[in-house]
Design a protein around this motif. Structure first.
Motif, mmCIF file in Angstrom:
data_model
loop_
_atom_site.group_PDB
_atom_site.id
_atom_site.type_symbol
_atom_site.label_atom_id
_atom_site.label_comp_id
_atom_site.label_asym_id
_atom_site.label_seq_id
_atom_site.Cartn_x
_atom_site.Cartn_y
_atom_site.Cartn_z
ATOM 1 N N ASN A 211 19.498 38.658 13.307
ATOM 2 C CA ASN A 211 19.984 38.574 11.931
ATOM 3 C C ASN A 211 21.515 38.620 11.954
ATOM 4 O OD1 ASN A 211 17.312 38.644 11.042
ATOM 5 N ND2 ASN A 211 17.315 40.877 10.895
ATOM 6 N N LEU A 212 22.120 37.486 12.190
ATOM 7 C CA LEU A 212 23.561 37.428 12.428
ATOM 8 C C LEU A 212 24.373 37.974 11.258
ATOM 9 C CD1 LEU A 212 23.797 33.907 14.119
ATOM 10 C CD2 LEU A 212 23.590 36.150 15.205
ATOM 11 N N ALA A 213 23.833 37.860 10.043
ATOM 12 C CA ALA A 213 24.587 38.307 8.870
ATOM 13 C C ALA A 213 24.681 39.824 8.792
ATOM 14 C CB ALA A 213 23.942 37.760 7.601
ATOM 15 N N THR A 214 23.645 40.525 9.309
ATOM 16 C CA THR A 214 23.611 41.986 9.197
ATOM 17 C C THR A 214 23.673 42.695 10.539
ATOM 18 O OG1 THR A 214 21.183 41.961 9.188
ATOM 19 C CG2 THR A 214 22.289 41.854 7.051
ATOM 20 N N ALA A 215 23.663 41.965 11.637
ATOM 21 C CA ALA A 215 23.630 42.583 12.965
ATOM 22 C C ALA A 215 24.873 43.435 13.198
ATOM 23 C CB ALA A 215 23.518 41.521 14.048
ATOM 24 N N GLY A 216 24.644 44.642 13.689
ATOM 25 C CA GLY A 216 25.752 45.550 13.963
ATOM 26 C C GLY A 216 25.688 46.070 15.381
ATOM 27 N N PRO A 217 26.482 47.085 15.701
ATOM 28 C CA PRO A 217 26.504 47.639 17.065
ATOM 29 C C PRO A 217 25.157 48.185 17.527
ATOM 30 C CG PRO A 217 28.370 48.420 15.760
ATOM 31 C CD PRO A 217 27.454 47.727 14.811
ATOM 32 N N GLY A 218 24.331 48.654 16.590
ATOM 33 C CA GLY A 218 23.055 49.250 16.990
ATOM 34 C C GLY A 218 21.884 48.310 16.871
ATOM 35 N N CYS A 219 22.145 46.980 16.828
ATOM 36 C CA CYS A 219 21.046 46.028 16.626
ATOM 37 C C CYS A 219 20.135 45.978 17.850
ATOM 38 C CB CYS A 219 21.592 44.639 16.300
ATOM 39 S SG CYS A 219 22.476 43.846 17.668
ATOM 40 N N TYR A 220 18.926 45.429 17.644
ATOM 41 C CA TYR A 220 17.887 45.452 18.679
ATOM 42 C C TYR A 220 17.629 44.053 19.237
ATOM 43 C CZ TYR A 220 17.000 50.102 16.867
ATOM 44 O OH TYR A 220 17.143 51.415 16.468
ATOM 45 N N GLU A 221 17.643 43.964 20.555
ATOM 46 C CA GLU A 221 17.321 42.719 21.262
ATOM 47 C C GLU A 221 15.847 42.742 21.643
ATOM 48 O OE1 GLU A 221 18.981 40.131 21.542
ATOM 49 O OE2 GLU A 221 21.131 40.497 21.761
ATOM 50 N N VAL A 222 14.990 42.471 20.676
ATOM 51 C CA VAL A 222 13.538 42.442 20.880
ATOM 52 C C VAL A 222 13.047 41.075 20.433
ATOM 53 C CG1 VAL A 222 11.335 43.492 20.245
ATOM 54 C CG2 VAL A 222 13.368 44.928 20.512
ATOM 55 N N ARG A 223 12.160 40.475 21.210
ATOM 56 C CA ARG A 223 11.785 39.072 20.955
ATOM 57 C C ARG A 223 11.053 38.885 19.626
ATOM 58 N NH1 ARG A 223 8.551 34.765 21.148
ATOM 59 N NH2 ARG A 223 8.976 33.018 22.557
ATOM 60 N N ASP A 224 9.980 39.647 19.379
ATOM 61 C CA ASP A 224 9.139 39.421 18.190
ATOM 62 C C ASP A 224 8.785 40.744 17.510
ATOM 63 O OD1 ASP A 224 8.691 36.491 18.772
ATOM 64 O OD2 ASP A 224 7.717 37.357 20.552
ATOM 65 N N PRO A 225 9.769 41.474 16.997
ATOM 66 C CA PRO A 225 9.478 42.807 16.448
ATOM 67 C C PRO A 225 8.530 42.797 15.259
ATOM 68 C CG PRO A 225 11.719 42.124 15.893
ATOM 69 C CD PRO A 225 11.201 41.142 16.896
ATOM 70 N N LEU A 226 8.650 41.806 14.378
ATOM 71 C CA LEU A 226 7.776 41.771 13.201
ATOM 72 C C LEU A 226 6.322 41.576 13.607
ATOM 73 C CD1 LEU A 226 7.355 41.793 10.178
ATOM 74 C CD2 LEU A 226 7.822 39.328 10.141
#
Length: 354
Positions: A211-226
């Motif tokens: 989510n490039l618009a909201t991604a911050g320092p604590g964002c998660y690199e997970v392939r399919d979280p939903l």
């Protein structure tokens, strides 16, 4: 988010309605539980209770996931399908074990080597496949880095990753299997962990680096979280429905069919959501009960003395005079606290990284 609601509700309904049908089918064929002679004596009254109940929530989970995809018009993800593959594959190994126990009327089903071979085939298959199928951002369902609330450290490489994944799968499967000794204990504990993973995967989706618009320092690199949240919700709902019939006095037992499947699903969710080491906290009851067996066996071999009246730990308290229901409820409380602490650690790590 509709997918999560649909999968949970459908899984609950199918398991709640399907389990009594399975009970009738198994009872008509005489597929009852074999009770160990060296266990608590009050357990002998359970002899003949239908087992292999894991079939109910395995099918409920798989159908719930498939129906959710059809109803919402969404596509399945590789991560979700792989976790379900591990879940169903381990369940198949457990089913063969249970079936042999019932047909041959013995406390041991598959030979140790055959059972281990089955678990290795499913586990290695999952681990190898999980390192493939990268998305457009280069993320595969699993990572070769170790993880706690996110990936950390250096890559351990694909070979060591497969070994590590196998350890997690076998450890959690055996942990759930050892916990499944009292009515509803393992089922209720699993519901709590799957509930925690539903929350964790939803949070990872909301805070995804994609989510490039909201991604911050604590964002998660997970392939399919939903989609992992959809799978976790289906598992939670299906286990909830099964618990209605599995709680004391149990009308059906999950057997190795269910316990191996649930352990596989927990390990698969941890690996694909990048929370491998956090699983030891989230599933703290399973770890505690497994360690009681390790301590008991180790102490007896080294000193000839037993630390507990009987292992796994739940039987120790039964022999101390606690009723079965009292043991189950208090152990549920312990597991509930583990799940809360695990989610708290996950959230605190995200807050600290912001």
């Amino acid at each position: 988010m509709r997918q999560i609601l649909f999968s949970g509700v459908i899984g609950l309904f199918l398991s709640l309605m399907g389990t009594p049908l399975l009970i009738k089918l198994l009872a008509s064929r005489g597929y009852g539980q074999f009770i160990r002679d060296d266990g608590p004596q009050n357990h002998h009254s359970k002899r003949g209770t239908p087992t292999m109940g894991g079939i109910a929530f395995i099918l409920a989970t798989l159908i719930a996931y498939a129906l959710t995809k059809v109803l919402t018009g969404s596509e399945p993800s590789f991560s979700g399908v792989l976790v379900l593959f591990l879940f169903a594959g381990m369940g198949l190994v457990g089913f063969l074990d249970d079936y042999i126990k019932i047909v041959k009327q013995r406390s041991l089903g598959l030979r140790a080597k055959a059972k281990m071979a089955g678990q290795l085939i499913v586990g290695v298959g999952f681990a190898v496949l999980a390192l493939n199928f990268p998305n457009d951002r280069g993320l595969s369902p699993a990572s070769t880095k170790l993880s706690f609330t996110q990936d950390f450290g250096w890559s351990i490489g694909p070979v060591l990753f497969v070994v590590w994944a196998l350890f997690m799968i076998l450890a959690m499967s055996n942990g759930v299997n050892l916990t499944d000794g009292l009515d509803g204990l393992a089922t209720g504990a699993s519901v709590m962990v799957f509930g925690a993973y539903t929350f964790i995967c939803v949070w990872e989706y909301q805070e995804s680096c994609a989510n490039l618009a909201t991604a911050g320092p604590g964002c998660y690199e997970v392939r399919d979280p939903l989609d992992l949240a959809v799978v976790a919700a289906a598992l939670m709902g299906a286990c909830f429905g099964f618990l209605w019939w599995n709680t004391s006095p149990a009308k059906i037992f999950m057997g190795d069919t269910g316990s191996l499947a649930l352990g596989g699903a927990l390990a698969g969710l941890a690996i694909c959501s990048r929370t491998e080491l956090l699983l030891a906290v989230l599933g703290g009851l399973f770890v505690l009960i497994t360690m009681s067996v390790v301590i008991q066996v180790g102490s007896f071999r080294l000193t000839g003395k037993r630390v507990f009246k009987m292992a796994p730990l739940q039987h120790h308290f039964e022999l101390k005079g606690w009723s079965e229901v009292l043991v189950v409820v208090r152990f549920w409380i312990i597991q509930g606290m583990c799940a809360i602490v695990g989610v708290g650690i996950f959230f605190a790590a995200w807050a600290a990284a912001k």
